[in-house]
Enzyme design. Structure first.
Site, PDB file in Angstrom:
ATOM      1  CE  LYS B  85      10.494  -1.631   7.715  1.00  0.00           C
ATOM      2  NZ  LYS B  85       9.990  -1.253   8.859  1.00  0.00           N
ATOM      3  CD  GLU B 107       2.593  -1.721   9.830  1.00  0.00           C
ATOM      4  OE1 GLU B 107       1.857  -2.414  10.714  1.00  0.00           O
ATOM      5  OE2 GLU B 107       3.388  -1.690   9.970  1.00  0.00           O
ATOM      6  CB  SER B 374      17.030   0.710   5.982  1.00  0.00           C
ATOM      7  OG  SER B 374      16.510   1.338   5.506  1.00  0.00           O
TER       8      SER B 374
END
Lengths: 256, 394
Positions: B85, B107, B374
């Site tokens: 991210k 969010e 990830s």
């Protein structure tokens, strides 16, 4: 001449909103009849949606109650057919693009025409995306209502030039809901719109009192009220029709 | 057809109130993406702050245990803040600062995007507000604390299913009420144009690196690239620089939850249909009237009823495959990778590992798979323990 144009012939228009099926579809029908009797000029019927991203908490709750009473696009169309048996006041739907798209846009919009719905307000369908439904709306004679916001600087003429039915001026930033004051310069927005079109303009978002409605209607052609009505329905439930009727009468009297 | 289309998907289905904001964002992005100072600043942040490039690690024990194709792990879990991210957030935060914005809203589902946004806001001296489904604040309590520690306000969202979709809705509502000083730092390749493109470009660093790394290590391209898909940001980042390499299979792993034949699933491409929601046309889990389904997955980060428009397009044209992985399979993979490689993957990434565990044994030993890890799984340990019937206290 479309039925929507008629809404603006009786002085300034008062446009009440409610969410269909809140608390149930029978009460919705009674409330709409009270609204008409009380002088509503155009009625905005919300088809409940699971995720109403343009709504504040009050109307979000109404959407939840509407869905909880098993209200669907089909039961709302049935409601409209029952109302149209004797009601001539223009009615428009307020819902989200996916409700129309998922039903099948052609099927949805042709059913609007057949049932007697005069226009569509879709808050998640801006000017750039209106081709999604505009050709079908033109085919079936259902007006796709344009919205103009306080942040629409540089876009107002572009939107106004192609506007149909009426223009919905969003009074304030943010989502729907009662506001203590409205600070946007509505008069300036209306004057820019007037350079491009004669389509009537009504102001919504945040209006709850007769004073606010009178002020907004003085600057435009009408006032739209949603959350304040939904609050009355939330408070009185099945007993709400009478109270909504009284409220609509007081609002229409204030802007007349 | 409007801007930002991937086939029929994408577009800008948002309130008029936000239109000038997304147009301004698109113009700023088009300007800065080619601005040498911006590119240099971002590259430096990615290298010095986020720790890029991330390793492409040959998982020898995993490979030998499964007995098939060679498995490489793209270690996005080793980035600062523990997931991919940060790649997107550093880019967007830098862009927002150039645009004169002083406040970031975001969010978050699993909390990884929220943590990354709170981190970038702290680094750049910006205000930060993160919207998180109340249900997710419970299953990811540690990440809530991390965000607060980093100076962010965390707003629990109680509406709807109180998960990721509701957090997105609430962040969009907040953005319509405060645009002047606020940038909505969207965390996935979803929402209205230009977000799917911006987020994809910032995440494409994953496959830019892994393509170079595999060519260096193996002298050839992989046979398959596998990544998990919620909105799809790590997957599109993992796929992007291989899209034109026809021999490379691109496989996205959706969260099947309790199974795609149940209602408790979040496998959008496998069970959804075309719709319009959260600013985009794409596939969504929904009922016959277009009401968005209350989806479910053990993974808060994949617990989303839609998928990014570029994935919907890659599915339509058959360039990428999208498979569904159940909670049980993901939890099994979570434990399996921990034991065979000493790497605890995020439960999201475990969905990709789970498919690699199915696929690798069916392939010859000279074949190569890249699996994107990830994020790291520390955040998930308490929830997985509870899933396995073990009560632990964080």
């Amino acid at each position: 001449m479309s039925r929507i144009a008629d809404a603006f012939k009786n002085g300034k228009a008062f446009i009440p909103f409610l969410t269909c099926g809140d608390p149930d579809i029978e009460t919705t029908e009674k409330i709409i009849r009270e609204m008409v009797a009380a002088g509503a000029d155009l009625i905005e019927l919300g088809i409940p949606f699971s995720d109403p991203t343009a709504e504040g908490p009050v109307i979000q709750e109404a959407n939840i109650r509407g869905l909880a009473s098993h209200t669907t696009t089909d039961t709302v169309f049935d409601l409209v057919r029952r109302l149209r048996a004797d009601i001539t006041v223009p009615m428009v739907f307020m819902t989200y693009a996916n409700v129309v798209y998922s039903y099948g846009a052609d099927r949805f919009i042709s059913t609007c025409e057949q049932a007697g719905i005069d226009g569509l307000i879709l808050p998640d369908l801006p000017y750039e995306e209106k081709d999604e439904f505009m050709p079908l709306c033109e085919k079936y004679g259902v007006e796709l209502i344009s919205l103009i916001a306080p942040t629409s600087e540089g876009r107002i003429s572009m939107i106004a030039k192609e506007a149909k039915g009426f223009i919905y001026i969003v009074s304030s930033l943010g989502v729907t809901g009662v506001r203590s004051s409205i600070t946007t310069d509505i008069g300036s927005i209306v004057s820019v719109i007037r350079q491009s079109t004669d389509v009537p303009c009504a102001v919504g978002f945040g209006i709850s009192t007769p004073e606010q409605a009178a002020k907004m209607a003085a600057l435009s052609d009408g006032a739209i009220v949603g959350s304040a009505i939904v609050k009355i329905i939330a408070k009185y439930g099945r007993k709400a029709p009478k109270y909504v009727g009284e409220y609509v009468r007081s609002m229409k009297d204030a802007i007349r | 057809m409007s801007k930002g289309r991937f086939g029929v998907h994408g577009g800008q289905y948002i309130p008029e109130t936000l239109m000038n904001a997304v147009i301004e964002l698109e113009e700023a992005y088009n300007h800065y993406r080619n601005d040498p100072d911006f590119v240099r600043e971002l590259d430096e942040l990615l290298a010095e702050y986020a720790g890029r490039p991330s390793n492409l690690y040959y998982a020898k024990r995993l490979t030998e245990t499964l007995g098939g194709a060679k498995i490489y792990l793209k270690r996005e879990d080793l980035n600062h803040t523990g997931s991919h991210k940060i790649n997107n957030v550093l880019g967007q935060a830098l862009l927002a600062r150039k645009m004169g914005k002083t406040r970031l809203i975001a969010e978050t589902g699993a909390g990884q995007h929220g943590v990354a946004t709170a981190t970038a806001a702290a680094l750049m001296g910006m205000e930060c507000v993160v919207f998180m489904g109340e249900e997710d604040t419970k299953r990811q309590a540690l990440n809530v604390y991390r965000m607060k520690l980093l100076g962010a306000d965390v707003i629990p969202v109680k509406s709807g299913t109180a998960t990721l979709k509701d957090a997105v809705s609430e962040a969009m509502r907040e953005w319509t009420s405060r645009i002047d000083d606020t940038h909505y730092c969207l965390g996935s390749v979803m929402g209205p144009h230009p977000f799917p493109t911006i987020v994809r470009d910032f995440q494409a660093v994953i496959s830019k690196e892994s393509r170079e790394q595999i060519l260096k290590k193996e002298g050839r391209l992989p046979d398959a690239v596998i990544a998990c898909v919620g909105g799809g940001s790590n997957a599109i980042g993992s796929f992007y620089n291989f899209i034109n390499d026809e021999g490379v299979r691109l496989i996205g792993c959706e969260a099947a939850g309790r199974g795609i034949d149940t209602f408790e699933t979040a496998a959008t491409i496998n069970t959804g249909r075309l719709g319009i929601f959260h600013g985009m046309k794409s596939y969504f889990c929904q009922n016959e009237y277009g009401q968005i389904a209350p989806v479910y997955s053990i993974s808060a980060g994949l617990d989303y009823p839609g998928v990014g428009p570029e994935h919907a397009y890659l599915h339509d044209i058959g360039r990428a495959e999208y498979v569904a992985i159940t909670d049980d399979e993901a939890v099994n993979a979570f434990e399996f990778l921990s034991r065979t490689e000493g790497i605890i993957p995020a439960i999201e990434s475990a969905h990709a590992v789970a498919y690699a565990m199915k696929l690798a044994p069916t392939m010859d030993k000279d074949k190569i798979i890249i699996v994107t890890i990830s994020g790291r799984g520390d955040k998930d340990c308490a929830a997985i323990a509870r899933y396995k019937g073990v009560e632990i206290y964080e």
